[in-house]
Design an enzyme around this catalytic site. Structure first.
Site, mmCIF file in Angstrom:
data_model
loop_
_atom_site.group_PDB
_atom_site.id
_atom_site.type_symbol
_atom_site.label_atom_id
_atom_site.label_comp_id
_atom_site.label_asym_id
_atom_site.label_seq_id
_atom_site.Cartn_x
_atom_site.Cartn_y
_atom_site.Cartn_z
ATOM 1 N N HIS A 1 -3.557 -5.235 0.599
ATOM 2 C CA HIS A 1 -3.005 -5.577 1.916
ATOM 3 C C HIS A 1 -3.026 -7.083 2.145
ATOM 4 O O HIS A 1 -3.992 -7.613 2.705
ATOM 5 C CB HIS A 1 -3.818 -4.892 3.015
ATOM 6 C CG HIS A 1 -3.517 -3.442 3.195
ATOM 7 N ND1 HIS A 1 -2.508 -2.985 4.023
ATOM 8 C CD2 HIS A 1 -4.092 -2.350 2.643
ATOM 9 C CE1 HIS A 1 -2.476 -1.654 3.983
ATOM 10 N NE2 HIS A 1 -3.427 -1.248 3.156
ATOM 11 N N CYS B 1 0.839 -1.203 0.000
ATOM 12 C CA CYS B 1 0.000 0.000 0.000
ATOM 13 C C CYS B 1 0.873 1.253 0.000
ATOM 14 O O CYS B 1 1.428 1.612 -1.029
ATOM 15 C CB CYS B 1 -0.988 -0.037 1.167
ATOM 16 S SG CYS B 1 -2.349 1.142 0.994
ATOM 17 N N GLU C 1 -1.620 -8.673 4.380
ATOM 18 C CA GLU C 1 -1.591 -8.950 5.824
ATOM 19 C C GLU C 1 -2.957 -8.808 6.500
ATOM 20 O O GLU C 1 -3.123 -9.215 7.658
ATOM 21 C CB GLU C 1 -0.568 -8.032 6.514
ATOM 22 C CG GLU C 1 -1.026 -6.619 6.795
ATOM 23 C CD GLU C 1 -0.959 -5.655 5.622
ATOM 24 O OE1 GLU C 1 -0.959 -4.440 5.856
ATOM 25 O OE2 GLU C 1 -0.917 -6.117 4.458
#
Length: 233
Positions: free
Chosen positions: A185, A95, A187
């Site tokens: 993202h 990002c 994660e």
């Protein structure tokens, strides 16, 4: 493999979410897995950046800041990345990290003309991704968590565009031989994505009704793929 594996922290999540679930670097560490000890360097708080020749791998987190704000710490990371890339250290930018990586290589970052992108969205892999060391073998279409208002508007001249969608034509880039940036993202899990949607859906107005949140295992697996790539060097 020699040298340090570092997570460069360039932002923080919401305070109440961090208290309950940890922060960006915690989710990234969990996704990377493996036996490597990933040292966290809080660049946004002014921590000293490691010398590029000490590094084995780098992951750059997301942030609630905007790259175009050009904060002094952000400019310092951008300049530092040029030395890291020159040494062909494996880098994954997420990002904000994706955008910062693109700027470090000569790309342009700014507000996406289509506005905020939020939730779990479909991303299409380009043909260039099929033989890519990180993306090769992934399905042609995958769903990934996103939350961003800015994007890479113009990739660096030497960049390969690996993935896109209708909102952002530069969802994933490869920069040189050993660096990748992803606008999404990997994660984030479903719960974290939902928190971001709940916090920002009002900004979308009528479009907020279209926001979807689902599990995103293919996107999440990108972190483990990166860790395996680092281990194989």
């Amino acid at each position: 493999m020699q040298g340090r594996c570092c997570i460069i922290k360039v932002g923080r999540t919401f305070g109440e979410l961090a208290a309950r679930r940890g922060d960006f670097e915690d989710w990234i560490r969990a996704g990377l897995g493996g036996d490597h000890a990933w040292r966290v360097v809080d660049a946004a708080a002014g921590a000293s950046l490691p010398a590029p020749d000490e590094l084995a791998a780098v992951v750059i987190t997301g942030s609630h800041a905007m790259v175009t704000e050009a904060a002094p710490w952000s400019l310092a990371v951008e300049h530092w990345l040029q030395g890291v890339l020159a040494r062909r250290v494996p880098v994954l930018g997420i990002c904000y990290g994706h955008q910062l990586l693109a700027r470090a290589c000569g790309g342009e970052v700014g507000f996406n003309p289509r506005g905020l992108e939020l939730g779990s969205v479909e991303i299409r892999l380009n043909a260039t991704a099929r033989d890519d060391p990180l993306f090769g073998g992934l399905p042609d279409r995958l769903v990934a968590p996103v939350t961003h208002a800015q994007s890479v508007l113009r990739p660096p001249p030497e960049a390969q565009v690996l993935a896109a969608n209708d909102h952002d034509p530069h969802q994933a880039l490869r920069l040189g031989e050993t660096a990748w940036g992803v606008q999404f993202h990997p994660e984030f899990d479903r719960e974290v994505t939902q928190v971001y949607v709940d916090r920002q859906v009002a900004a979308l107005g009528a479009r907020g009704a279209e926001v979807e949140v689902v599990d995103t295992p293919e996107a999440a697996g990108l972190l483990q793929r990166f860790a395996a790539l680092v281990s194989g060097r």
